[in-house]
Motif scaffolding. Sequence first.
Motif, PDB file in Angstrom:
ATOM      1  N   SER A  65       0.778  -1.339  -0.085  1.00 36.82           N
ATOM      2  CA  SER A  65      -0.101   0.134  -0.091  1.00 36.82           C
ATOM      3  C   SER A  65       0.912   1.335  -0.235  1.00 36.82           C
ATOM      4  N   TYR A  66       1.951   1.072  -0.160  1.00 30.72           N
ATOM      5  CA  TYR A  66       2.937   2.412  -0.392  1.00 30.72           C
ATOM      6  C   TYR A  66       4.472   2.094  -0.763  1.00 30.72           C
ATOM      7  N   VAL A  67       5.087   3.058  -0.854  1.00 29.04           N
ATOM      8  CA  VAL A  67       6.329   2.991  -1.331  1.00 29.04           C
ATOM      9  C   VAL A  67       7.350   3.750  -0.544  1.00 29.04           C
ATOM     10  N   THR A  68       8.418   2.946   0.185  1.00 27.66           N
ATOM     11  CA  THR A  68       9.508   3.715   0.733  1.00 27.66           C
ATOM     12  C   THR A  68      10.474   4.387   0.177  1.00 27.66           C
ATOM     13  N   PHE A  69      10.782   5.447   0.350  1.00 28.35           N
ATOM     14  CA  PHE A  69      11.923   6.230  -0.456  1.00 28.35           C
ATOM     15  C   PHE A  69      12.919   6.644   0.942  1.00 28.35           C
ATOM     16  N   GLY A  70      14.208   6.141   0.855  1.00 27.93           N
ATOM     17  CA  GLY A  70      15.144   6.206   1.924  1.00 27.93           C
ATOM     18  C   GLY A  70      16.466   6.443   1.575  1.00 27.93           C
ATOM     19  N   LEU A  71      17.169   7.178   2.466  1.00 25.03           N
ATOM     20  CA  LEU A  71      18.646   7.420   2.100  1.00 25.03           C
ATOM     21  C   LEU A  71      19.396   6.722   3.045  1.00 25.03           C
ATOM     22  N   TRP A  72      20.591   6.462   2.628  1.00 25.77           N
ATOM     23  CA  TRP A  72      21.312   5.247   3.576  1.00 25.77           C
ATOM     24  C   TRP A  72      21.759   6.204   4.775  1.00 25.77           C
ATOM     25  N   ARG A  73      22.147   7.312   4.638  1.00 24.57           N
ATOM     26  CA  ARG A  73      22.806   8.038   5.653  1.00 24.57           C
ATOM     27  C   ARG A  73      21.582   9.268   6.289  1.00 24.57           C
ATOM     28  N   GLY A  74      20.508   8.806   6.088  1.00 28.52           N
ATOM     29  CA  GLY A  74      19.448  10.077   6.272  1.00 28.52           C
ATOM     30  C   GLY A  74      19.232  10.409   7.594  1.00 28.52           C
ATOM     31  N   GLN A  75      19.595   9.788   8.524  1.00 25.10           N
ATOM     32  CA  GLN A  75      19.673  10.265   9.861  1.00 25.10           C
ATOM     33  C   GLN A  75      20.574  11.532  10.111  1.00 25.10           C
ATOM     34  N   GLU A  76      21.618  11.538   9.293  1.00 26.23           N
ATOM     35  CA  GLU A  76      22.581  12.730   9.288  1.00 26.23           C
ATOM     36  C   GLU A  76      22.306  13.990   8.732  1.00 26.23           C
ATOM     37  N   ILE A  77      21.050  13.750   8.010  1.00 30.00           N
ATOM     38  CA  ILE A  77      20.593  15.005   7.280  1.00 30.00           C
ATOM     39  C   ILE A  77      19.712  15.768   8.081  1.00 30.00           C
ATOM     40  N   THR A  78      19.916  17.107   7.989  1.00 25.81           N
ATOM     41  CA  THR A  78      18.981  17.980   8.871  1.00 25.81           C
ATOM     42  C   THR A  78      17.481  18.166   7.801  1.00 25.81           C
ATOM     43  N   ASP A  79      16.541  17.709   8.321  1.00 22.72           N
ATOM     44  CA  ASP A  79      15.113  17.902   7.661  1.00 22.72           C
ATOM     45  C   ASP A  79      14.192  18.718   8.249  1.00 22.72           C
ATOM     46  N   PRO A  80      14.233  20.013   8.025  1.00 18.60           N
ATOM     47  CA  PRO A  80      13.361  20.956   8.674  1.00 18.60           C
ATOM     48  C   PRO A  80      11.688  20.458   8.428  1.00 18.60           C
ATOM     49  N   SER A  81      11.447  19.526   7.421  1.00 15.59           N
ATOM     50  CA  SER A  81      10.187  19.217   7.445  1.00 15.59           C
ATOM     51  C   SER A  81       9.677  18.443   8.139  1.00 15.59           C
ATOM     52  N   GLU A  85      11.789   9.753   8.462  1.00 18.46           N
ATOM     53  CA  GLU A  85      11.811   8.888   9.888  1.00 18.46           C
ATOM     54  C   GLU A  85      12.955   8.141   9.908  1.00 18.46           C
ATOM     55  N   PRO A  86      13.540   7.969  11.075  1.00 19.24           N
ATOM     56  CA  PRO A  86      14.711   6.882  11.482  1.00 19.24           C
ATOM     57  C   PRO A  86      14.319   5.578  10.962  1.00 19.24           C
ATOM     58  N   ALA A  87      15.174   5.133  10.152  1.00 15.85           N
ATOM     59  CA  ALA A  87      15.275   3.537  10.288  1.00 15.85           C
ATOM     60  C   ALA A  87      16.332   2.916  10.621  1.00 15.85           C
ATOM     61  N   ALA A  88      16.725   1.677  10.368  1.00 18.95           N
ATOM     62  CA  ALA A  88      17.844   0.687  10.694  1.00 18.95           C
ATOM     63  C   ALA A  88      19.046   1.568  10.477  1.00 18.95           C
ATOM     64  N   ARG A  89      20.103   1.319  11.401  1.00 19.21           N
ATOM     65  CA  ARG A  89      21.314   1.953  11.284  1.00 19.21           C
ATOM     66  C   ARG A  89      21.326   3.291  11.044  1.00 19.21           C
ATOM     67  N   GLN A  90      21.910   4.100   9.954  1.00 21.61           N
ATOM     68  CA  GLN A  90      21.748   5.572   9.797  1.00 21.61           C
ATOM     69  C   GLN A  90      20.918   5.873   8.953  1.00 21.61           C
ATOM     70  N   MET A  91      19.991   4.894   8.286  1.00 22.87           N
ATOM     71  CA  MET A  91      19.064   5.271   7.484  1.00 22.87           C
ATOM     72  C   MET A  91      17.782   6.054   7.950  1.00 22.87           C
ATOM     73  N   ALA A  92      17.332   6.628   7.164  1.00 24.89           N
ATOM     74  CA  ALA A  92      15.674   7.372   7.160  1.00 24.89           C
ATOM     75  C   ALA A  92      15.046   7.254   5.919  1.00 24.89           C
ATOM     76  N   ALA A  93      13.760   7.350   6.119  1.00 18.54           N
ATOM     77  CA  ALA A  93      12.996   7.041   4.785  1.00 18.54           C
ATOM     78  C   ALA A  93      11.508   7.919   5.196  1.00 18.54           C
ATOM     79  N   VAL A  94      10.674   7.787   4.208  1.00 17.66           N
ATOM     80  CA  VAL A  94       9.481   8.540   4.230  1.00 17.66           C
ATOM     81  C   VAL A  94       8.563   7.370   3.352  1.00 17.66           C
ATOM     82  N   LYS A  95       7.385   7.253   3.711  1.00 19.16           N
ATOM     83  CA  LYS A  95       6.450   6.321   3.421  1.00 19.16           C
ATOM     84  C   LYS A  95       5.539   7.139   2.201  1.00 19.16           C
TER      85      LYS A  95
END
Length: 119
Positions: A65-81, A85-95
């Motif tokens: 019912s969705y697609v996850t778009f993620g970044l391997w080091r996404g938790q290191e990115i400043t995201d004012p929006s 959302e934090p995911a495994a290891r250093q990843m962060a993603a949005v559904k």
Amino acid sequence: MTKPTTVTEYAAALDQPLREIAEKLQAIVDAALPQPGAVWHGHPVWSLGPAPGRTPVAYFKAYPSYVTFGLWRGQEITDPSGRLEPAARQMAAVKLRTPADIDPDLFATWLRLAHDLES
């Protein structure tokens, strides 16, 4: 059904609206990163550097019912929006549940920042 071997095949195999989400994401990521995506571990991944040993940067993966778009080091990115959302290891993603969930400018900014972390 055969497993997709390219990002385009992966997106084409999805039902709507997931197909439209995947196609939009592919265009955004392809425009933002210097190397094309590839299917890796069953879903599209964009990496930097020569093979072997490429550094993964971004991915997307379809679920029923969705697609996850993620970044391997996404938790290191400043995201004012606040959308990443934090995911495994250093990843962060949005559904993403609809194509309207995609913000091309925001996602391009995330991708630029993710690329810069690896440069």
